[in-house]
Design a protein around this motif. Structure first.
Motif, short mmCIF file in Angstrom:
data_model
loop_
_atom_site.label_atom_id
_atom_site.label_comp_id
_atom_site.label_asym_id
_atom_site.label_seq_id
_atom_site.Cartn_x
_atom_site.Cartn_y
_atom_site.Cartn_z
N SER A 105 0.84 -1.20 0.00
CA SER A 105 0.00 0.00 0.00
C SER A 105 0.87 1.24 0.00
CB SER A 105 -0.90 0.02 1.24
OG SER A 105 -0.11 0.24 2.41
N GLY A 106 0.24 2.39 -0.20
CA GLY A 106 0.97 3.65 -0.14
C GLY A 106 1.47 3.97 1.25
N SER A 107 0.65 3.69 2.26
CA SER A 107 1.07 3.93 3.64
C SER A 107 2.32 3.13 3.97
CB SER A 107 -0.06 3.55 4.60
OG SER A 107 -1.17 4.39 4.47
N SER A 132 0.24 17.94 4.80
CA SER A 132 0.67 16.74 4.08
C SER A 132 0.02 15.52 4.72
CB SER A 132 2.19 16.58 4.11
OG SER A 132 2.65 16.35 5.44
N TYR A 133 -0.14 14.49 3.92
CA TYR A 133 -0.63 13.21 4.42
C TYR A 133 0.16 12.12 3.71
CZ TYR A 133 -3.67 9.24 5.40
OH TYR A 133 -4.15 8.02 5.82
N HIS A 134 0.78 11.24 4.50
CA HIS A 134 1.65 10.22 3.91
C HIS A 134 1.28 8.80 4.33
CE1 HIS A 134 4.17 13.31 2.23
NE2 HIS A 134 4.30 13.88 3.41
N GLY A 135 0.12 8.64 4.96
CA GLY A 135 -0.29 7.28 5.29
C GLY A 135 -0.88 7.17 6.66
N THR A 136 -1.30 5.94 6.97
CA THR A 136 -2.08 5.71 8.18
C THR A 136 -1.36 4.82 9.18
OG1 THR A 136 -4.32 5.13 8.90
CG2 THR A 136 -3.29 3.69 7.27
N THR A 137 -0.07 4.53 8.98
CA THR A 137 0.70 3.81 9.99
C THR A 137 1.14 4.79 11.07
OG1 THR A 137 2.85 4.16 8.95
CG2 THR A 137 1.58 2.26 8.20
N TYR A 138 1.64 4.27 12.18
CA TYR A 138 2.11 5.14 13.26
C TYR A 138 3.19 6.08 12.77
CZ TYR A 138 4.36 6.51 17.64
OH TYR A 138 4.91 7.24 18.67
N THR A 140 3.95 7.01 9.50
CA THR A 140 3.57 7.96 8.44
C THR A 140 2.57 8.99 8.94
OG1 THR A 140 1.89 6.37 7.66
CG2 THR A 140 4.04 6.33 6.58
N LEU A 141 1.62 8.58 9.75
CA LEU A 141 0.65 9.53 10.29
C LEU A 141 1.34 10.50 11.24
CD1 LEU A 141 -2.37 10.17 10.13
CD2 LEU A 141 -2.72 8.70 12.12
N GLY A 142 2.34 10.00 11.97
CA GLY A 142 3.06 10.84 12.91
C GLY A 142 4.02 11.81 12.26
N PRO A 154 2.26 11.84 21.04
CA PRO A 154 3.34 12.65 20.48
C PRO A 154 4.01 12.10 19.23
CG PRO A 154 4.12 11.46 22.41
CD PRO A 154 2.64 11.21 22.33
N GLY A 155 3.66 10.92 18.77
CA GLY A 155 4.18 10.43 17.50
C GLY A 155 5.61 9.97 17.57
N PRO A 156 6.16 9.53 16.43
CA PRO A 156 7.52 8.99 16.40
C PRO A 156 8.55 10.11 16.54
CG PRO A 156 6.64 9.10 14.18
CD PRO A 156 5.51 9.47 15.09
N PRO A 157 9.69 9.81 17.15
CA PRO A 157 10.74 10.84 17.23
C PRO A 157 11.33 11.13 15.86
CG PRO A 157 11.55 8.71 18.00
CD PRO A 157 10.09 8.54 17.77
N GLY A 158 11.82 12.36 15.69
CA GLY A 158 12.50 12.72 14.45
C GLY A 158 11.62 13.38 13.42
#
Length: 436
Positions: A105-107, A132-138, A140-142, A154-158
């Motif tokens: 998938s794109g995500s 921007s929107y780059h997907g629905t995984t933790y 990409t969404l983060g 707070p989403g993934p670091p970086g």
């Protein structure tokens, strides 16, 4: 709760608001039909992916023949179809983007691209636009700036976000082209403040999709390429929506003849007939894994049925000259959307590139106040979508945006039909303005 959705969770939705659920029974060409036999003109390609419309004979036959021959296979083995698809993509992709890593998938493809960038550069940060929107995984969404990221914060670091080249609502109060792409200069200053030696990649959509519906201005991608080269940062082009003719070129970056370091593909790759995503890498980057373990993969990657569908889609795009057709139809669509906008006070801006277009809805054209302000809960988008369904028209409505992305096989008569239906929908929206 409607019986049809009792055991089905609808994506991106407050479940109870979706009732009654639109139940689709079949599709043919650019139309699909609900269980009552009512016909809908698909002016969204379902979700930006049904490029060839419904029931394309070549793609259907390719899937059937492949299923009879070999319906499943480990991703670590090769078939003629897997090799041929990779070769065909390498021939079509710009520059030396000639090594393909398949996912589903794109995500997943964006997620893999971010991971690869970090592995290759040994740097932690990914820069993405606020819109921007780059997907629905933790991951990409983060990383993306889309408001839906609030669910995983707070989403993934970086993850670091920068202001978009959004000319209708410039965050710097500038006007294009007199601004000389001030937003690109601002991005470079932000990179310097973050320390570019810690930045693995910048990811960008050549035409921002669900998060804003706007193309990058002429020259922006070239400037972005220069900035990335200056600091050793990888440029990732998210072409999940824009790829395979959607903008009137094979890929969105082709409009500026820019070669990214990675390109993320999905949707039009199989025209939605089977799940398939991919990350294309420059050959110099792919060599990283010749003598080093690649710790990534998935069971259904490069599934035989999906590869067969993708090969058939590429044949359709090429033999029917659908990329050129999309460019020609996009010119007609753009003209008619501008004419439509002149009749409706609710339309603040029209943006169109190929067969990807957006109407930005406002409460006031002079102040540009959006119909639905950011990060607010409103039933209006759902009501607009239902008005379109009542007209027999399928479109994308989110916050203050209406996005249009008809199949590449669309003809002028279909555009005329869509504009007449959309005209009546906008009449309804204009009527709502007085109550806001």
């Amino acid at each position: 709760m409607e019986e049809y959705r009792r055991h089905y969770i609808i994506p991106w939705a407050v479940q109870e608001r979706e009732d009654p659920v639109l139940v689709v029974s079949r599709g043919e060409g650019v139309y699909f039909y609900d269980r009552a036999g009512r016909r809908y003109l698909d002016f969204l390609s379902q979700l930006f992916h049904c490029h060839l419309g419904f029931a394309n004979p070549r793609v259907v036959q390719a899937i059937q023949e492949q299923a009879a021959k070999l319906a499943c296979l480990s991703p670590i083995l090769l078939t003629e179809e897997r090799s041929e698809l990779s070769r065909r993509l390498a021939d079509q992709l710009p520059g030396d983007l000639n090594c393909i890593f398949y996912v589903n998938s794109g995500s997943e493809a964006d997620d893999i691209a971010f991971t690869l960038a970090r592995l290759i550069t040994k740097r932690p940060k990914i820069f993405a636009k606020y819109r921007s929107y780059h997907g629905t995984t933790y991951s990409t969404l983060g990383v993306a700036g889309d408001p839906r990221r609030a669910a995983v914060e707070p989403g993934p670091p970086g993850a670091v976000r920068f202001y978009d080249p959004y000319c209708y609502r410039c965050d710097f109060g500038k006007s294009y082209p007199e601004c000389n792409l001030f937003c690109a200069d601002a991005l470079e200053r932000q990179l310097q403040m973050e320390n570019p030696a810690t930045v693995a990649a910048i990811v960008v959509e050549p035409f921002t999709g669900a998060a804003g519906g706007f193309p990058v201005p002429e020259g922006y991608l070239r400037r972005l390429r220069e900035i990335c080269d200056r600091y050793g940062i990888l440029l990732i082009a998210d072409e999940v929506i824009t790829g395979f003719g959607r903008t009137g070129a094979w890929f969105g970056v082709d409009h500026e003849k820019v070669v990214p370091d990675m390109m993320v593909l999905a949707k039009g790759l199989t025209a939605g007939y089977a799940p398939l995503g991919a990350v294309a890498l420059r050959e110099s980057l792919a060599r990283e894994w010749e003598s080093r373990m690649l710790p990534l993969g998935s069971t259904f990657a490069a599934h035989p049925l999906a590869c067969a569908a993708a090969l058939a889609c590429l044949q359709e795009y090429e033999e029917r000259r659908l990329v050129e057709h999309a460019r020609a139809m996009g010119e007609i669509l753009g003209r008619q959307l501008h004419q439509l906008a002149q009749r409706h006070e609710c339309v603040g801006d029209v943006r169109c590139k190929g067969l990807l277009a957006c109407l930005e809805l406002v409460r006031d054209r002079h102040t540009k106040m959006p119909l639905v302000p950011p990060n607010t809960d409103s039933l209006l988008p759902l009501q607009i979508r239902r008005q379109a369904w009542q007209e027999g028209l399928h479109i994308f409505v989110r916050q203050h945006l209406i996005l249009l992305a008809p199949p590449l096989i669309i003809e002028p008569a279909h555009i005329e039909e869509a504009m007449a239906k959309l005209d009546r929908v906008l009449d309804w929206v204009d009527g709502q303005l007085a109550e806001l």
